[in-house]
Design a protein around this motif. Structure first.
Motif, mmCIF file in Angstrom:
data_model
loop_
_atom_site.group_PDB
_atom_site.id
_atom_site.type_symbol
_atom_site.label_atom_id
_atom_site.label_comp_id
_atom_site.label_asym_id
_atom_site.label_seq_id
_atom_site.Cartn_x
_atom_site.Cartn_y
_atom_site.Cartn_z
ATOM 1 N N LYS A 198 0.416 -1.152 0.336
ATOM 2 C CA LYS A 198 -0.111 0.130 0.018
ATOM 3 C C LYS A 198 0.641 1.254 -0.011
ATOM 4 N N ARG A 199 1.827 1.401 0.981
ATOM 5 C CA ARG A 199 2.636 2.561 1.489
ATOM 6 C C ARG A 199 3.342 2.836 -0.502
ATOM 7 N N VAL A 200 3.645 1.711 -0.523
ATOM 8 C CA VAL A 200 4.934 1.639 -2.422
ATOM 9 C C VAL A 200 3.507 2.018 -3.288
ATOM 10 N N GLU A 201 2.742 1.349 -3.592
ATOM 11 C CA GLU A 201 1.204 2.245 -4.508
ATOM 12 C C GLU A 201 1.361 3.857 -4.100
ATOM 13 N N VAL A 202 1.109 4.174 -2.950
ATOM 14 C CA VAL A 202 0.685 5.941 -2.425
ATOM 15 C C VAL A 202 2.131 6.493 -2.458
ATOM 16 N N ARG A 203 3.223 6.491 -3.007
ATOM 17 C CA ARG A 203 4.570 7.333 -3.291
ATOM 18 C C ARG A 203 4.237 7.385 -4.672
ATOM 19 N N ARG A 204 3.768 5.727 -5.603
ATOM 20 C CA ARG A 204 4.186 5.503 -6.602
ATOM 21 C C ARG A 204 3.196 6.982 -7.663
ATOM 22 N N VAL A 205 1.541 6.836 -6.839
ATOM 23 C CA VAL A 205 0.958 8.269 -7.169
ATOM 24 C C VAL A 205 1.257 9.336 -6.909
ATOM 25 N N GLN A 206 1.636 9.952 -5.595
ATOM 26 C CA GLN A 206 2.726 10.774 -5.604
ATOM 27 C C GLN A 206 2.997 11.306 -6.089
ATOM 28 N N GLY A 207 3.958 10.320 -6.643
ATOM 29 C CA GLY A 207 5.534 11.231 -7.549
ATOM 30 C C GLY A 207 4.697 10.856 -9.187
ATOM 31 N N LEU A 208 3.446 10.218 -9.666
ATOM 32 C CA LEU A 208 2.823 10.740 -11.454
ATOM 33 C C LEU A 208 1.879 12.333 -10.841
ATOM 34 N N VAL A 232 4.348 20.112 -5.763
ATOM 35 C CA VAL A 232 3.568 20.205 -4.518
ATOM 36 C C VAL A 232 3.437 18.397 -3.626
ATOM 37 N N SER A 233 5.647 18.457 -3.952
ATOM 38 C CA SER A 233 6.094 16.900 -3.289
ATOM 39 C C SER A 233 6.233 17.369 -1.904
ATOM 40 N N SER A 234 6.165 18.701 -1.384
ATOM 41 C CA SER A 234 5.875 19.661 0.498
ATOM 42 C C SER A 234 4.860 18.638 0.705
ATOM 43 N N GLU A 237 4.000 14.839 2.221
ATOM 44 C CA GLU A 237 4.760 13.535 4.069
ATOM 45 C C GLU A 237 4.480 13.870 4.593
ATOM 46 N N ALA A 238 2.792 14.028 4.822
ATOM 47 C CA ALA A 238 1.817 13.338 5.207
ATOM 48 C C ALA A 238 1.598 11.896 5.089
ATOM 49 N N PHE A 239 1.961 11.451 4.207
ATOM 50 C CA PHE A 239 1.617 9.802 3.432
ATOM 51 C C PHE A 239 2.617 9.099 3.607
ATOM 52 N N GLU A 240 4.388 10.025 4.387
ATOM 53 C CA GLU A 240 5.212 9.107 4.774
ATOM 54 C C GLU A 240 5.186 7.947 6.051
ATOM 55 N N SER A 241 4.400 8.383 6.985
ATOM 56 C CA SER A 241 3.754 7.771 7.841
ATOM 57 C C SER A 241 2.344 6.399 8.453
ATOM 58 N N GLY A 242 2.159 6.633 6.744
ATOM 59 C CA GLY A 242 0.580 6.205 6.481
ATOM 60 C C GLY A 242 -0.205 6.972 5.502
ATOM 61 N N VAL A 243 -1.269 6.814 4.918
ATOM 62 C CA VAL A 243 -2.137 7.201 3.861
ATOM 63 C C VAL A 243 -3.268 8.136 4.835
ATOM 64 N N PRO A 244 -2.671 9.551 4.638
ATOM 65 C CA PRO A 244 -3.935 10.083 5.229
ATOM 66 C C PRO A 244 -5.081 9.706 5.377
ATOM 67 N N SER A 245 -6.316 10.503 5.989
ATOM 68 C CA SER A 245 -7.808 10.281 5.895
ATOM 69 C C SER A 245 -7.894 11.081 4.837
ATOM 70 N N SER A 246 -9.482 10.408 4.457
ATOM 71 C CA SER A 246 -10.348 11.630 3.658
ATOM 72 C C SER A 246 -10.050 12.441 3.527
#
Length: 257
Positions: A198-208, A232-234, A237-246
């Motif tokens: 899940k974390r891998v996909e979150v970071r991939r979406v962020q990069g895209l 908007v990379s900054s 940062e909230a995602f680094e410890s997990g996906v944030p809430s909706s």
């Protein structure tokens, strides 16, 4: 079994043959302490062990203990000795009790039950594994969609890189579709391997999304440098410890308005 500390030397024709060690068997009988050599040389008996809908025919020396029987059954059933409960004639037997001392004979029947606490732990572990598997399947579905969107981002990069003008709506639509997948990831409860995926996909979406933001700026002004692009990379940062809430994702979305 209780082993007596006293021993007795046996003398035959003035020659010391060794010491006799004694033990108290169940029922209070005082007998010479048996050793592994005695057990291995004793006649074998066949015991019929019933375990749920399974039956096992176990052959071992008559002077073996129920602990010995458990160790043999561990190889047959996969249950560790501490996970087993053995019943003979309706009563649970201790590991130290000898088979022949309680009346176990050739073709006697013994019932094997799995310890309730062990069974409950295995059930909990199975449920956890099923939860992880389900989460992995959900992440895999998102990954499949992100793969398709990634191909579209790559295609846009090629078009913009060739100097062709692209409508701003192309960037907005792709960004929104990626954010939908991010929301989908946010809704997945994941642990273990599923959490890693899940974390891998979150970071991939962020990069895209970051790549689209830079492409959008470059498309608007071909002469803009990467350092002038509104990134908007900054915001991730909230995602680094997990996906944030909706709710947090919705707030981050405002950067694209």
């Amino acid at each position: 079994m209780k082993r007596l500390s006293s021993s007795k030397r046996v003398v035959v024709n003035n020659v010391v043959k060794g010491e006799i060690e004694w033990e108290v068997r169940p029922g209070g009988m005082l007998v010479q302490r048996r050793n592994m050599g005695d057990a291995s040389s004793a006649p074998l008996i066949k015991i019929k062990v019933s375990h749920s809908s399974y039956h096992h025919d176990i052959a071992l020396p008559a002077q073996s203990t129920f602990g010995d029987l458990k160790r043999v059954l561990a190889q047959e059933t996969g249950l560790e000795p501490k996970e087993q409960r053995l019943l003979f004639q309706g009563k649970e037997k201790d590991d130290e009790e000898c088979l022949h001392m309680v009346g176990v004979k050739d073709m006697s029947k013994v019932v094997l039950l799995e310890d309730p606490a062990s069974k409950e732990r295995k059930l909990e572990e199975m449920n956890r594994n099923q939860t992880v598997l389900k989460a992995c399947e959900e992440v895999a579905k998102v990954k499949s969609e992100v793969d398709k969107l990634s191909e579209k981002v790559t295609a846009l990069e090629a078009i913009v890189g060739a100097g062709t003008k692209v409508t701003e709506n192309e960037f907005l639509v792709l960004t929104e579709l990626l954010m939908v997948q991010l929301l989908q990831l946010d809704s997945i409860e994941a642990d273990g391997e599923a959490k890693v995926q899940k974390r891998v996909e979150v970071r991939r979406v962020q990069g895209l999304v970051d790549a689209l933001d830079k492409l959008k700026a470059r498309n608007s002004n071909p002469f803009v440098t990467s350092c002038n692009a509104v990134a908007v990379s900054s915001k991730w940062e909230a995602f680094e410890s997990g996906v944030p809430s909706s709710t947090r994702i919705t707030q981050e979305w405002e950067v694209f308005d």
